[in-house]
Write a protein that holds these residues in place. Structure first.
Motif, PDB file in Angstrom:
ATOM      1  N   ILE A   1      17.302  18.896  15.201  1.00 44.79           N
ATOM      2  CA  ILE A   1      16.060  19.454  14.645  1.00 44.79           C
ATOM      3  C   ILE A   1      14.858  18.533  14.820  1.00 44.79           C
ATOM      4  O   ILE A   1      13.721  18.941  14.564  1.00 44.79           O
ATOM      5  N   GLU A   2      15.084  17.290  15.244  1.00 44.25           N
ATOM      6  CA  GLU A   2      13.993  16.322  15.479  1.00 44.25           C
ATOM      7  C   GLU A   2      12.967  16.353  14.344  1.00 44.25           C
ATOM      8  O   GLU A   2      11.805  16.743  14.533  1.00 44.25           O
ATOM      9  N   PRO A   3      13.369  15.947  13.144  1.00 48.03           N
ATOM     10  CA  PRO A   3      12.464  16.012  11.986  1.00 48.03           C
ATOM     11  C   PRO A   3      11.248  15.107  12.128  1.00 48.03           C
ATOM     12  O   PRO A   3      11.317  14.049  12.772  1.00 48.03           O
ATOM     13  N   SER A   4      10.155  15.539  11.549  1.00 54.67           N
ATOM     14  CA  SER A   4       8.947  14.698  11.544  1.00 54.67           C
ATOM     15  C   SER A   4       9.064  13.610  10.492  1.00 54.67           C
ATOM     16  O   SER A   4       8.348  12.610  10.537  1.00 54.67           O
ATOM     17  N   GLU A   5       9.977  13.808   9.548  1.00 56.39           N
ATOM     18  CA  GLU A   5      10.163  12.846   8.449  1.00 56.39           C
ATOM     19  C   GLU A   5      11.613  12.888   7.973  1.00 56.39           C
ATOM     20  O   GLU A   5      12.184  13.964   7.780  1.00 56.39           O
ATOM     21  N   ILE A   6      12.207  11.705   7.814  1.00 56.03           N
ATOM     22  CA  ILE A   6      13.544  11.598   7.207  1.00 56.03           C
ATOM     23  C   ILE A   6      13.403  10.770   5.941  1.00 56.03           C
ATOM     24  O   ILE A   6      12.898   9.634   5.980  1.00 56.03           O
ATOM     25  N   LEU A   7      13.806  11.334   4.807  1.00 58.25           N
ATOM     26  CA  LEU A   7      13.716  10.632   3.531  1.00 58.25           C
ATOM     27  C   LEU A   7      15.118  10.340   3.000  1.00 58.25           C
ATOM     28  O   LEU A   7      15.976  11.217   2.972  1.00 58.25           O
ATOM     29  N   PHE A   8      15.318   9.101   2.589  1.00 58.78           N
ATOM     30  CA  PHE A   8      16.593   8.688   2.020  1.00 58.78           C
ATOM     31  C   PHE A   8      16.468   8.643   0.505  1.00 58.78           C
ATOM     32  O   PHE A   8      15.626   7.917  -0.032  1.00 58.78           O
ATOM     33  N   VAL A   9      17.277   9.426  -0.181  1.00 54.08           N
ATOM     34  CA  VAL A   9      17.195   9.560  -1.639  1.00 54.08           C
ATOM     35  C   VAL A   9      18.196   8.617  -2.304  1.00 54.08           C
ATOM     36  O   VAL A   9      19.386   8.627  -1.984  1.00 54.08           O
ATOM     37  N   VAL A  10      17.688   7.804  -3.232  1.00 51.98           N
ATOM     38  CA  VAL A  10      18.498   6.790  -3.904  1.00 51.98           C
ATOM     39  C   VAL A  10      18.426   6.992  -5.412  1.00 51.98           C
ATOM     40  O   VAL A  10      17.341   7.146  -5.978  1.00 51.98           O
ATOM     41  N   ASP A  11      19.570   6.955  -6.059  1.00 48.86           N
ATOM     42  CA  ASP A  11      19.629   6.960  -7.523  1.00 48.86           C
ATOM     43  C   ASP A  11      19.319   5.550  -8.011  1.00 48.86           C
ATOM     44  O   ASP A  11      20.078   4.609  -7.765  1.00 48.86           O
ATOM     45  N   SER A  12      18.184   5.374  -8.688  1.00 48.90           N
ATOM     46  CA  SER A  12      17.749   4.044  -9.134  1.00 48.90           C
ATOM     47  C   SER A  12      18.773   3.356 -10.029  1.00 48.90           C
ATOM     48  O   SER A  12      18.839   2.133 -10.092  1.00 48.90           O
ATOM     49  N   MET A  13      19.557   4.146 -10.737  1.00 47.99           N
ATOM     50  CA  MET A  13      20.488   3.578 -11.706  1.00 47.99           C
ATOM     51  C   MET A  13      21.693   2.902 -11.050  1.00 47.99           C
ATOM     52  O   MET A  13      22.456   2.209 -11.709  1.00 47.99           O
ATOM     53  N   THR A  14      21.859   3.083  -9.735  1.00 40.53           N
ATOM     54  CA  THR A  14      22.963   2.405  -9.059  1.00 40.53           C
ATOM     55  C   THR A  14      22.602   0.981  -8.663  1.00 40.53           C
ATOM     56  O   THR A  14      23.430   0.236  -8.153  1.00 40.53           O
TER      57      THR A  14
ATOM     58  N   THR B   1       0.835  -1.210   0.000  1.00 36.61           N
ATOM     59  CA  THR B   1       0.000   0.000   0.000  1.00 36.61           C
ATOM     60  C   THR B   1       0.870   1.260   0.000  1.00 36.61           C
ATOM     61  O   THR B   1       2.015   1.244   0.447  1.00 36.61           O
ATOM     62  N   GLN B   2       0.280   2.344  -0.483  1.00 35.49           N
ATOM     63  CA  GLN B   2       0.977   3.630  -0.512  1.00 35.49           C
ATOM     64  C   GLN B   2       1.046   4.204   0.900  1.00 35.49           C
ATOM     65  O   GLN B   2       0.073   4.168   1.654  1.00 35.49           O
ATOM     66  N   VAL B   3       2.220   4.700   1.277  1.00 35.31           N
ATOM     67  CA  VAL B   3       2.425   5.275   2.614  1.00 35.31           C
ATOM     68  C   VAL B   3       2.675   6.774   2.473  1.00 35.31           C
ATOM     69  O   VAL B   3       3.583   7.190   1.751  1.00 35.31           O
ATOM     70  N   ASP B   4       1.866   7.556   3.157  1.00 32.50           N
ATOM     71  CA  ASP B   4       1.940   9.008   3.017  1.00 32.50           C
ATOM     72  C   ASP B   4       3.118   9.593   3.802  1.00 32.50           C
ATOM     73  O   ASP B   4       3.617   8.995   4.755  1.00 32.50           O
ATOM     74  N   ILE B   5       3.534  10.766   3.383  1.00 32.82           N
ATOM     75  CA  ILE B   5       4.593  11.492   4.079  1.00 32.82           C
ATOM     76  C   ILE B   5       3.997  12.171   5.313  1.00 32.82           C
ATOM     77  O   ILE B   5       2.847  12.617   5.313  1.00 32.82           O
ATOM     78  N   ASN B   6       4.777  12.239   6.381  1.00 33.90           N
ATOM     79  CA  ASN B   6       4.323  12.871   7.618  1.00 33.90           C
ATOM     80  C   ASN B   6       4.687  14.356   7.597  1.00 33.90           C
ATOM     81  O   ASN B   6       5.860  14.717   7.659  1.00 33.90           O
ATOM     82  N   ILE B   7       3.686  15.198   7.483  1.00 35.07           N
ATOM     83  CA  ILE B   7       3.950  16.647   7.458  1.00 35.07           C
ATOM     84  C   ILE B   7       3.211  17.345   8.601  1.00 35.07           C
ATOM     85  O   ILE B   7       2.752  18.470   8.476  1.00 35.07           O
ATOM     86  N   GLU B   8       3.126  16.637   9.729  1.00 40.68           N
ATOM     87  CA  GLU B   8       2.534  17.247  10.921  1.00 40.68           C
ATOM     88  C   GLU B   8       3.588  18.083  11.643  1.00 40.68           C
ATOM     89  O   GLU B   8       4.782  17.881  11.464  1.00 40.68           O
ATOM     90  N   GLY B   9       3.142  18.985  12.469  1.00 41.30           N
ATOM     91  CA  GLY B   9       4.072  19.837  13.214  1.00 41.30           C
ATOM     92  C   GLY B   9       4.017  21.271  12.730  1.00 41.30           C
ATOM     93  O   GLY B   9       3.619  21.550  11.609  1.00 41.30           O
ATOM     94  N   LYS B  10       4.428  22.185  13.594  1.00 41.82           N
ATOM     95  CA  LYS B  10       4.400  23.616  13.247  1.00 41.82           C
ATOM     96  C   LYS B  10       5.758  24.235  13.574  1.00 41.82           C
ATOM     97  O   LYS B  10       5.958  24.721  14.690  1.00 41.82           O
ATOM     98  N   PRO B  11       6.667  24.275  12.625  1.00 39.79           N
ATOM     99  CA  PRO B  11       6.524  23.692  11.283  1.00 39.79           C
ATOM    100  C   PRO B  11       6.864  22.199  11.275  1.00 39.79           C
ATOM    101  O   PRO B  11       7.528  21.716  12.196  1.00 39.79           O
ATOM    102  N   SER B  12       6.431  21.511  10.246  1.00 36.40           N
ATOM    103  CA  SER B  12       6.892  20.140  10.053  1.00 36.40           C
ATOM    104  C   SER B  12       8.262  20.228   9.388  1.00 36.40           C
ATOM    105  O   SER B  12       8.496  21.091   8.543  1.00 36.40           O
ATOM    106  N   VAL B  13       9.165  19.339   9.793  1.00 36.62           N
ATOM    107  CA  VAL B  13      10.548  19.386   9.303  1.00 36.62           C
ATOM    108  C   VAL B  13      10.881  18.073   8.595  1.00 36.62           C
ATOM    109  O   VAL B  13      10.698  16.997   9.167  1.00 36.62           O
ATOM    110  N   ILE B  14      11.356  18.179   7.361  1.00 35.69           N
ATOM    111  CA  ILE B  14      11.732  17.001   6.587  1.00 35.69           C
ATOM    112  C   ILE B  14      13.232  17.052   6.329  1.00 35.69           C
ATOM    113  O   ILE B  14      13.747  18.035   5.783  1.00 35.69           O
TER     114      ILE B  14
END
Length: 443
Positions: free
Chosen positions: A211-224, A89-102
């Protein structure tokens, strides 16, 4: 996207098609070929083996041997397992918080900065967020300038401190500014780092802690490929990130990262980059990606992209013009502009079932409309508004002005006339109204 894997899987299923008698041996041979296809796509061996074993169990449990169309049932089982492999299933990004930090993390050259800009645009336009981009890459000379250019392009402010070399301080100062200026979303773009670089890994851990982020995203180059999966595991052990972003999926990628990464790190893929344009970022849906891998297209995503670009009120106005036979070259230009904003043309075509396969070896340049636009821009405002004015002498002038031939101009006008007739017929039948309503239904 996934063209080679799609072709190999299709060939595997052909082993079950046209057989006089389907046996457990046939099924085993088919799945052996499926496993080879997955390995060639750079899928982890253990995952490929486990995948085909699961499919075999389900296939034999669902009476593939006695089914009227065993190859179709096998495709269905493989599709469902592919979706499950990628997270179900699709999992949504967490953008809660004031401000939300990614917090954005990843290797050097994985596309973090570009993704940060794309994400800011997506959340600004689709989730009504007021983002602030933060330049925390203090090592790459052009990183800050690149983020500023992207921010200007999408109308999002960028926080940068060229005097400081401390990403922790920069990130904390940026959050203070966001609170002061009413930005409800902070996207922190960090420097690319190797998992084996202990000092750099400690640095991003310090940023996370500060900064205690509400979301941490790991970016991957698909071609690797498989290397990306191994790196993701190492980063996850240190950061415990919330989701994965696969960039450059529009390139000549074998797809192994998309199929393996969820199982290895047990974290969902949340976004995929599908092109260079700032709008070329899609929310990741496992089932839809399974559709595309198996050559079934992805109509739902295509309609969603259209909904993002086509305004309901404009669609209704256009329908009235078509009904009155007033559709002109200005309207035609507008439609081209909206289609171009939807993304890579070949990628769009591949979302239509059957079309992707037909276009496998066809190169569709993103500048495919350039010649058409040049011809239309060479027309006078009156000619664009009233195409019937364009006689022989005008066609020659238009051809000369656009650097094309009279034949090119004639061909475009003929296609335009045929399109206008077809659209009018659809309007009379009520289909155009439904189509436009669907396209603009979200606005």
């Amino acid at each position: 996207m996934f063209e080679n894997l799609n072709e190999r899987l299709e060939r595997s299923f052909q082993l079950l098609k046209g057989q006089g008698k389907i046996t457990e041996i046939n099924v085993a041979e088919t799945l052996k070929d499926v496993r080879r296809a997955l390995l060639d796509a750079d899928v982890n061996f253990t995952i490929a083996k486990s995948f085909t074993n699961t499919v075999k169990e389900k296939a034999l449990g669902q009476n593939v041997l006695t089914a009227l169309k065993p190859n179709q049932l096998m495709v269905k089982i493989v599709h469902d397992e592919l979706a499950e492999l990628m997270g179900s299933t699709q999992v949504d990004i967490n953008i809660e918080g004031k401000p939300s930090v990614i917090l954005i993390a990843g290797l050097q050259g994985s596309g973090k900065t570009t993704f940060s800009g794309k994400l800011a645009l997506l959340l600004k336009t689709k989730r009504a967020k007021n983002p602030l981009l933060v330049a925390c890459d203090v090592y790459r000379p052009a990183a800050i300038d690149q983020l500023k250019v992207l921010g200007e392009q999408i109308g999002v402010p960028v926080f940068a401190d060229i005097e400081s070399k401390n990403p922790v301080k920069i990130a904390k100062d940026a959050i203070k500014q966001a609170k002061a200026n009413g930005n409800d979303l902070v996207i922190v773009d960090t420097a690319g780092r190797l998992a084996i670089d202990e000092e750099m890994m400690k640095e991003i851990e310090a940023v996370k802690k500060a900064i205690e982020p509400s979301e941490i995203l790991f970016v991957v180059d698909s071609m690797t490929g498989q290397d990306a999966v191994n790196t993701a595991k190492e980063f996850n052990d240190r950061l415990d990130f919330d989701g994965v972003v696969l960039t450059k999926l529009d390139g000549d990628t074998r797809g192994g990262a998309a199929l393996s990464i969820r199982s290895i790190v047990n974290k969902p893929i949340k976004f995929v980059g599908t092109g260079e344009k700032m709008e070329a970022l899609d929310v990741f849906h496992p089932s839809r990606m399974a559709d595309r891998i198996l050559g079934m297209g992805d109509i739902v995503s295509l309609v969603e992209r259209a909904q993002d670009q086509f305004d309901a009120d404009e669609a209704r106005k256009l329908q009235k013009k078509i009904a009155k036979n007033q559709f002109n070259f200005n309207d035609f230009l507008s439609q081209i502009s909206q289609i171009k904003k939807m993304g890579n043309l070949k990628d769009l075509a591949s979302m239509i079932p059957g079309v992707g396969k037909a276009l496998k070896n066809v190169d569709i340049d993103d500048d495919a409309f350039k010649g058409v636009e040049a011809i239309i821009f060479s027309m006078t405002p009156a000619e664009r508004e009233t195409p019937t004015l364009i006689n022989g002498s005008r066609r020659k002038r238009i051809a000369d002005g656009s650097g094309s031939t009279i034949q090119d101009v004639n061909r475009l006008i003929k296609q335009f006339d045929e399109t206008r007739k077809l659209m009018k017929m659809m309007t009379k039948g009520g289909n155009m109204s439904q189509m436009m309503g669907n396209m603009g239904g979200r606005r």
